[in-house]
Every structure is written in structure tokens, then in C-alpha cells.
Design an enzyme around this catalytic site. Structure first.
Site, mmCIF file in Angstrom:
data_model
loop_
_atom_site.group_PDB
_atom_site.id
_atom_site.type_symbol
_atom_site.label_atom_id
_atom_site.label_comp_id
_atom_site.label_asym_id
_atom_site.label_seq_id
_atom_site.Cartn_x
_atom_site.Cartn_y
_atom_site.Cartn_z
ATOM 1 N N ARG A 177 5.949 7.579 -0.447
ATOM 2 C CA ARG A 177 4.868 6.713 0.088
ATOM 3 C C ARG A 177 3.600 7.505 0.429
ATOM 4 O O ARG A 177 2.919 7.238 1.416
ATOM 5 C CB ARG A 177 5.337 5.933 1.325
ATOM 6 C CG ARG A 177 6.518 5.050 1.097
ATOM 7 C CD ARG A 177 6.228 3.912 0.117
ATOM 8 N NE ARG A 177 7.461 3.233 -0.209
ATOM 9 C CZ ARG A 177 8.226 3.549 -1.270
ATOM 10 N NH1 ARG A 177 7.838 4.480 -2.134
ATOM 11 N NH2 ARG A 177 9.345 2.922 -1.489
ATOM 12 N N SER A 227 7.290 -3.244 4.728
ATOM 13 C CA SER A 227 7.956 -2.339 5.673
ATOM 14 C C SER A 227 6.889 -1.693 6.544
ATOM 15 O O SER A 227 5.973 -1.046 6.024
ATOM 16 C CB SER A 227 8.704 -1.232 4.932
ATOM 17 O OG SER A 227 9.683 -1.813 4.121
ATOM 18 N N GLU A 297 4.067 3.187 7.974
ATOM 19 C CA GLU A 297 3.778 3.169 6.534
ATOM 20 C C GLU A 297 2.480 2.370 6.308
ATOM 21 O O GLU A 297 1.665 2.703 5.462
ATOM 22 C CB GLU A 297 4.941 2.508 5.775
ATOM 23 C CG GLU A 297 4.673 2.374 4.290
ATOM 24 C CD GLU A 297 5.910 1.983 3.493
ATOM 25 O OE1 GLU A 297 7.023 2.408 3.845
ATOM 26 O OE2 GLU A 297 5.745 1.241 2.505
HETATM 27 C C1 LIG Z 1 6.113 -8.763 1.422
HETATM 28 C C2 LIG Z 1 5.782 -7.330 1.081
HETATM 29 C C3 LIG Z 1 6.704 -6.577 0.386
HETATM 30 C C4 LIG Z 1 6.412 -5.236 0.068
HETATM 31 N N1 LIG Z 1 7.329 -4.521 -0.638
HETATM 32 C C5 LIG Z 1 7.061 -3.239 -0.949
HETATM 33 C C6 LIG Z 1 8.007 -2.459 -1.693
HETATM 34 O O1 LIG Z 1 9.064 -2.924 -2.097
HETATM 35 N N2 LIG Z 1 7.692 -1.174 -1.971
HETATM 36 C C7 LIG Z 1 6.510 -0.609 -1.568
HETATM 37 O O2 LIG Z 1 6.270 0.573 -1.863
HETATM 38 N N3 LIG Z 1 5.589 -1.321 -0.870
HETATM 39 C C8 LIG Z 1 5.843 -2.614 -0.560
HETATM 40 N N4 LIG Z 1 4.917 -3.343 0.144
HETATM 41 C C9 LIG Z 1 3.656 -2.693 0.608
HETATM 42 C C10 LIG Z 1 2.466 -2.788 -0.370
HETATM 43 O O3 LIG Z 1 2.592 -3.923 -1.213
HETATM 44 C C11 LIG Z 1 2.347 -1.519 -1.221
HETATM 45 O O4 LIG Z 1 2.110 -0.387 -0.406
HETATM 46 C C12 LIG Z 1 1.204 -1.622 -2.242
HETATM 47 O O5 LIG Z 1 1.285 -0.543 -3.122
HETATM 48 C C13 LIG Z 1 -0.196 -1.657 -1.613
HETATM 49 O O6 LIG Z 1 -1.126 -2.008 -2.626
HETATM 50 P P1 LIG Z 1 -2.481 -2.781 -2.272
HETATM 51 O O7 LIG Z 1 -3.233 -2.948 -3.541
HETATM 52 O O8 LIG Z 1 -2.193 -4.013 -1.512
HETATM 53 O O9 LIG Z 1 -3.180 -1.704 -1.366
HETATM 54 P P2 LIG Z 1 -4.075 -1.909 -0.004
HETATM 55 O O10 LIG Z 1 -3.158 -2.437 1.042
HETATM 56 O O11 LIG Z 1 -5.246 -2.744 -0.374
HETATM 57 O O12 LIG Z 1 -4.490 -0.444 0.261
HETATM 58 C C14 LIG Z 1 -3.521 0.531 0.619
HETATM 59 C C15 LIG Z 1 -4.233 1.896 0.648
HETATM 60 O O13 LIG Z 1 -4.640 2.242 -0.671
HETATM 61 C C16 LIG Z 1 -6.050 2.441 -0.739
HETATM 62 N N5 LIG Z 1 -6.479 1.919 -2.050
HETATM 63 C C17 LIG Z 1 -6.234 0.701 -2.586
HETATM 64 N N6 LIG Z 1 -6.720 0.634 -3.836
HETATM 65 C C18 LIG Z 1 -7.293 1.841 -4.097
HETATM 66 C C19 LIG Z 1 -7.954 2.396 -5.219
HETATM 67 N N7 LIG Z 1 -8.169 1.708 -6.359
HETATM 68 N N8 LIG Z 1 -8.403 3.678 -5.150
HETATM 69 C C20 LIG Z 1 -8.233 4.415 -4.023
HETATM 70 N N9 LIG Z 1 -7.629 3.934 -2.917
HETATM 71 C C21 LIG Z 1 -7.149 2.651 -2.964
HETATM 72 C C22 LIG Z 1 -6.626 1.700 0.445
HETATM 73 O O14 LIG Z 1 -7.845 2.290 0.862
HETATM 74 C C23 LIG Z 1 -5.526 1.880 1.473
HETATM 75 O O15 LIG Z 1 -5.614 3.140 2.108
HETATM 76 C C24 LIG Z 1 5.178 -4.680 0.465
HETATM 77 C C25 LIG Z 1 4.236 -5.465 1.151
HETATM 78 C C26 LIG Z 1 4.533 -6.778 1.450
HETATM 79 C C27 LIG Z 1 3.506 -7.612 2.171
#
Ligand SMILES: Cc1cc2nc3c(=O)[nH]c(=O)nc-3n(C[C@H](O)[C@H](O)[C@H](O)COP(=O)(O)OP(=O)(O)OC[C@H]3O[C@@H](n4cnc5c(N)ncnc54)[C@H](O)[C@@H]3O)c2cc1C
Length: 304
Positions: A177, A227, A297
């Protein structure tokens, strides 16, 4: 006098681009929590993105990048800076042989659908993670025994200065992560995933099986950011929280899910302060009961 709104408007001219001032971040996070962003911009292409970066750096304006907001807790006071949302201008996907290539703003679910359509296996684990390709690289997202690191071939990123680099997973230092993307201030533009030719039926049934496991175990009926804590080595955060007697524990509208104690949910109009209050209480109780230090996380944005 410098006018941020007018200057941003003069940069964001392509069809896919847009700008909103004082945009509530609750609209852009899966927690449905967060005060306003000073400026919320969605660049339509790489040129506009680099112009926004140049402006922010030149004017000393704080900025941050947003994917689907599924791993983010935004302060109730919001974010006094520029939120750069990777949306339509970066939401595309294609395949080249057995390689899946997608823009940073593409949802993992949509990228996984294309892999299925082309009978490519190896991306099934990502289908149910509600993030974008960019967010998934930053977090090295993973589930059910696989993670981004296992399939990433290369990624194109933009540096703070607007230079574009093509980097491998190793160069991005993908770990549990974590990655070096935030500390190097890279912005992910696109990524390629090395998949394998597979059987469509087997890919569909794996995706269905994983989706059913999620529905059974996770509180998908409530808003959350997944999580809340990282898995401490040798333990499961959810089990430690449950063993500390915190199942269903509430602070304001935030609650430890009764279905899965590893999730803090927005049960009833929770504020970011409620979530943080509950997370601090969880950390203290778990430390006292088991000696284990939990680490968030979920990432925080703004002042807390
Ligand atoms: C119901 C649910 C289930 C989930 N299950 C999982 C799972 O099974 N496994 C898991 O690993 N995670 C899980 N997650 C967490 C989340 O979906 C992941 O961490 C996902 O990868 C975040 O992506 P995002 O685009 O939403 O990022 P954001 O939440 O928008 O951003 C996360 C971080 O990444 C940065 N960021 C985003 N895009 C970019 C970019 N293009 N360039 C540089 N920085 C960037 C942001 O600045 C921030 O620091 C879950 C979340 C939910 C709500």
C-alpha cells in the site's frame, strides 16, 4: 491583480476540461465527507495539466491530485489549494497484444471489463476496487492475493516541472500500500499492465466470485474509504479492532462497521472530525489491548 479563476479558465479550454471554485469535496470522495476545495480543476489533456502545475508552482499555490477519492478523508474545512482531478481527459483504455494500457483517470472496474472482453487474465483482482488507475498505482492497490505490482509493466508520470518519464514498477518502489509517487511529486498519466491470454468463462467466474466475497464481507451499503488501517505485519487490523471490543463503536456519525471492523463507515452524516476522533480512539484501544500500533491506510487532505 492576479485572478486565479480567470487564469485557470484561460488554461482549461479543451472539451473535457472544467473548473469549479469552492467545490465541496464531499461530492468527490467515497466517504461523502469533506469541505470545499479552493479550486477544483479537471484538465482535459497533458498540456493543460502541465500548465496548471506551472501556474501552481509559479504562484506558490498548494495543489493535490485526485483519482476517485476512494482512499481519502478530506478535512471539514476543506482544502485551501487546487485539487487536480484526473477525470475524463485521462479516462481511456486499450489493449496491445496481451498488454492492457489505461489512462490514470480510468476506473479499475472499466479497465478490468476491457481485459475480460479481450480474454486477458491477471486483472480480475482489481475489478472490485473502486479507484482509478492512478490512485491504484500510488497505493499499489491489491486484493485477494494480487496487487498492482504483480502486473505493472510501466507507467508514464509527469514530474513537478512538467517533464514526462516512463518508469517501471521497481522505479516506482511499489510496496505494501505504498509507492514513491507522492514523495517524488509524480502525477501518474497512464499505465500498462502485463496480462496473459485466458479463458473468458474462467475470468468471469473469478470476477463474480471475488465480487460475492466483497458483498458478503464488506459494508458496501455504507459510504467509506475501504480498509481504514494498513494490515500490521502478522495481524489483521479488523480482528485487532474487534478483539479490542470496538465493533459498532461510534463517534458522532462515524462507526466501526459491524460487518467488518476494518472499515470505519459514514453511518449518519459523519464529519471528518468524527472519523478522526474514532480512528484515534481505535488506535489507542488497540495499542492498549494488543501492543500493536495501527497505521492509517486512508490518506488525509487538508487541516486536521
Ligand atoms: C468499498 C471500498 C473497497 C476498497 N477495497 C480495496 C481493496 O480491495 N484493495 C485496495 O488496495 N484498496 C481498496 N480500497 C481503497 C481504494 O479504492 C484504493 O486505495 C484505490 O487505489 C484508490 O484510488 P483512487 O483513484 O480512489 O485514489 P484517491 O483516493 O483519489 O487518491 C489516493 C491517493 O493517490 C493520489 N493520486 C490519485 N491519483 C493520482 C495520480 N494520477 N497521480 C498521482 N497521485 C494520484 C492522491 O493524491 C491520494 O494521495 C477500497 C475502497 C473502498 C471505498
Amino acid at each position: 491583480m492576479f485572478d486565479l479563476e480567470q487564469t485557470l479558465k484561460s488554461i482549461l479550454v479543451s472539451e473535457n476540461a472544467y473548473l469549479r471554485m469552492n467545490e465541496p469535496m464531499a461530492r468527490h470522495t467515497t466517504f461523502r465527507i469533506g469541505g470545499p476545495a479552493g479550486a477544483f480543476v479537471s484538465p482535459g489533456n497533458e498540456e493543460e495539466l502541465s500548465a496548471v502545475l506551472r501556474l501552481c508552482r509559479g504562484r506558490g499555490l498548494p495543489y493535490t491530485v485526485l483519482g476517485n477519492g476512494s482512499n481519502l478523508l478530506v478535512s471539514d474545512k476543506g482544502y485551501d489549494g487546487v485539487v487536480i482531478a484526473m477525470e475524463d481527459g485521462f479516462a481511456w483504455r486499450r489493449t496491445e497484444g496481451s498488454c492492457l494500457i489505461a489512462g490514470a483517470g480510468e476506473l479499475l472496474s472499466r479497465a478490468a471489463s476491457l481485459a475480460l472482453e479481450r480474454s486477458l487474465t491477471g486483472f480480475e483482482f482489481a475489478a472490485g476496487i473502486p479507484g482509478t488507475v492512478g490512485g491504484a498505482l500510488v497505493m499499489n492497490a491489491g486484493a485477494y492475493g494480487s496487487e498492482i505490482k504483480d502486473v505493472l509493466a510501466w507507467a508514464r508520470v509527469m514530474t513537478e516541472e512538467g517533464r514526462v518519464l516512463t518508469l517501471s514498477g521497481e522505479e516506482l518502489e511499489l510496496g505494501y500500500r505504498t509507492s514513491c509517487i507522492p514523495s517524488r511529486h509524480y502525477i501518474v498519466l497512464e499505465a500498462a499492465f502485463r496480462l496473459l491470454p485466458g479463458e473468458k468463462d474462467a475470468i468471469v467466474s473469478r470476477m463474480k466470485e471475488l465480487a460475492a466475497r466483497r458483498r458478503e464481507k464488506q459494508p458496501l451499503e455504507y459510504h467509506s474509504a475501504g480498509s481504514t488501517f494498513k494490515r500490521p505485519e502478522g495481524y489483521f487490523a479488523g480482528k485487532l479492532i474487534e478483539d479490542a471490543g470496538l465493533k459498532g463503536c461510534r463517534v458522532g456519525g462515524a462507526q466501526v462497521s459491524e460487518k467488518h471492523c476494518g472499515f470505519v463507515i459514514n453511518r449518519d452524516n459523519a464529519t471528518a472530525a468524527d472519523v478522526i476522533g474514532l480512528c484515534n480512539h481505535i488506535k489507542e484501544r488497540v495499542k492498549a489491548m494488543s501492543g500493536v500500533e495501527l497505521e492509517m491506510e486512508v490518506k488525509k487532505l487538508g487541516e486536521f
